[in-house]
Design a protein around this motif. Sequence first.
Motif, PDB file in Angstrom:
ATOM      1  N   SER A 166      -5.416   5.398  -0.101  1.00  0.00           N
ATOM      2  CA  SER A 166      -4.907   4.067  -0.447  1.00  0.00           C
ATOM      3  C   SER A 166      -6.033   3.041  -0.572  1.00  0.00           C
ATOM      4  O   SER A 166      -5.951   2.125  -1.397  1.00  0.00           O
ATOM      5  N   SER A 167      -7.094   3.186   0.217  1.00  0.00           N
ATOM      6  CA  SER A 167      -8.231   2.259   0.105  1.00  0.00           C
ATOM      7  C   SER A 167      -8.934   2.429  -1.231  1.00  0.00           C
ATOM      8  O   SER A 167      -9.357   1.448  -1.849  1.00  0.00           O
ATOM      9  N   GLY A 168      -9.063   3.673  -1.681  1.00  0.00           N
ATOM     10  CA  GLY A 168      -9.658   3.930  -2.985  1.00  0.00           C
ATOM     11  C   GLY A 168      -8.808   3.370  -4.108  1.00  0.00           C
ATOM     12  O   GLY A 168      -9.326   2.771  -5.057  1.00  0.00           O
ATOM     13  N   ILE A 169      -7.495   3.542  -3.996  1.00  0.00           N
ATOM     14  CA  ILE A 169      -6.583   2.995  -5.005  1.00  0.00           C
ATOM     15  C   ILE A 169      -6.677   1.475  -5.028  1.00  0.00           C
ATOM     16  O   ILE A 169      -6.730   0.858  -6.093  1.00  0.00           O
ATOM     17  N   ALA A 170      -6.727   0.857  -3.849  1.00  0.00           N
ATOM     18  CA  ALA A 170      -6.851  -0.605  -3.778  1.00  0.00           C
ATOM     19  C   ALA A 170      -8.132  -1.076  -4.459  1.00  0.00           C
ATOM     20  O   ALA A 170      -8.125  -2.078  -5.194  1.00  0.00           O
ATOM     21  N   LEU A 171      -9.230  -0.345  -4.251  1.00  0.00           N
ATOM     22  CA  LEU A 171     -10.490  -0.704  -4.912  1.00  0.00           C
ATOM     23  C   LEU A 171     -10.362  -0.590  -6.425  1.00  0.00           C
ATOM     24  O   LEU A 171     -10.839  -1.454  -7.167  1.00  0.00           O
ATOM     25  N   LEU A 172      -9.708   0.463  -6.908  1.00  0.00           N
ATOM     26  CA  LEU A 172      -9.528   0.629  -8.350  1.00  0.00           C
ATOM     27  C   LEU A 172      -8.716  -0.522  -8.936  1.00  0.00           C
ATOM     28  O   LEU A 172      -9.050  -1.052  -9.996  1.00  0.00           O
ATOM     29  N   VAL A 173      -7.645  -0.914  -8.252  1.00  0.00           N
ATOM     30  CA  VAL A 173      -6.816  -2.023  -8.735  1.00  0.00           C
ATOM     31  C   VAL A 173      -7.610  -3.327  -8.725  1.00  0.00           C
ATOM     32  O   VAL A 173      -7.575  -4.099  -9.692  1.00  0.00           O
ATOM     33  N   ASP A 174      -8.355  -3.572  -7.648  1.00  0.00           N
ATOM     34  CA  ASP A 174      -9.211  -4.766  -7.589  1.00  0.00           C
ATOM     35  C   ASP A 174     -10.242  -4.754  -8.713  1.00  0.00           C
ATOM     36  O   ASP A 174     -10.509  -5.792  -9.336  1.00  0.00           O
ATOM     37  N   ALA A 175     -10.817  -3.588  -8.971  1.00  0.00           N
ATOM     38  CA  ALA A 175     -11.824  -3.469 -10.036  1.00  0.00           C
ATOM     39  C   ALA A 175     -11.208  -3.755 -11.398  1.00  0.00           C
ATOM     40  O   ALA A 175     -11.826  -4.425 -12.235  1.00  0.00           O
ATOM     41  N   LEU A 176     -10.001  -3.281 -11.623  1.00  0.00           N
ATOM     42  CA  LEU A 176      -9.332  -3.548 -12.894  1.00  0.00           C
ATOM     43  C   LEU A 176      -9.086  -5.041 -13.053  1.00  0.00           C
ATOM     44  O   LEU A 176      -9.379  -5.623 -14.112  1.00  0.00           O
ATOM     45  N   ASN A 177      -8.573  -5.685 -12.020  1.00  0.00           N
ATOM     46  CA  ASN A 177      -8.303  -7.123 -12.086  1.00  0.00           C
ATOM     47  C   ASN A 177      -9.577  -7.929 -12.286  1.00  0.00           C
ATOM     48  O   ASN A 177      -9.614  -8.851 -13.107  1.00  0.00           O
ATOM     49  N   ARG A 178     -10.631  -7.580 -11.564  1.00  0.00           N
ATOM     50  CA  ARG A 178     -11.901  -8.304 -11.703  1.00  0.00           C
ATOM     51  C   ARG A 178     -12.493  -8.076 -13.092  1.00  0.00           C
ATOM     52  O   ARG A 178     -13.026  -9.010 -13.713  1.00  0.00           O
ATOM     53  N   SER A 179     -12.399  -6.856 -13.596  1.00  0.00           N
ATOM     54  CA  SER A 179     -12.933  -6.560 -14.923  1.00  0.00           C
ATOM     55  C   SER A 179     -12.221  -7.369 -15.992  1.00  0.00           C
ATOM     56  O   SER A 179     -12.846  -7.849 -16.940  1.00  0.00           O
ATOM     57  N   ARG A 180     -10.922  -7.519 -15.835  1.00  0.00           N
ATOM     58  CA  ARG A 180     -10.167  -8.346 -16.792  1.00  0.00           C
ATOM     59  C   ARG A 180     -10.655  -9.793 -16.752  1.00  0.00           C
ATOM     60  O   ARG A 180     -10.813 -10.423 -17.793  1.00  0.00           O
TER      61      ARG A 180
END
Length: 109
Positions: free
Chosen positions: A55-69
């Motif tokens: 879940s921590s890895g998934i949270a990082l991926l979601v944060d990365a997607l939002n920041r990249s946008r």
Amino acid sequence: LTVVQEMVADALVLHAQGRLTLEDVSGLKRNLEQAWRLSISRIVLDLSDCPYVDSSGIALLVDALNRSRKEKKAFLLAAPGPQVRSVLQLTKLDKIFTIFPSVQTALAG
């Protein structure tokens, strides 16, 4: 988790090698922070050597997607293995992320 960076034209490829878990996300997070400062249009996260995500890895991926946008950069996932793909499907994140079968197709796409 080890992360190897590779510049390819206007993209930065981050090759993640190892488990993407609470204990291991900090290295990838640092690499992403550097990537957002670069003059590139795409960040490709190669998950072919990442056998497990929690879940921590998934949270990082979601944060990365939002920041990249916010940074106006595409954030693409490439070659997730069976466990990672399964977690993305179970959480319905496979509908949100742009996922490619390989780094080469992500770079061509």
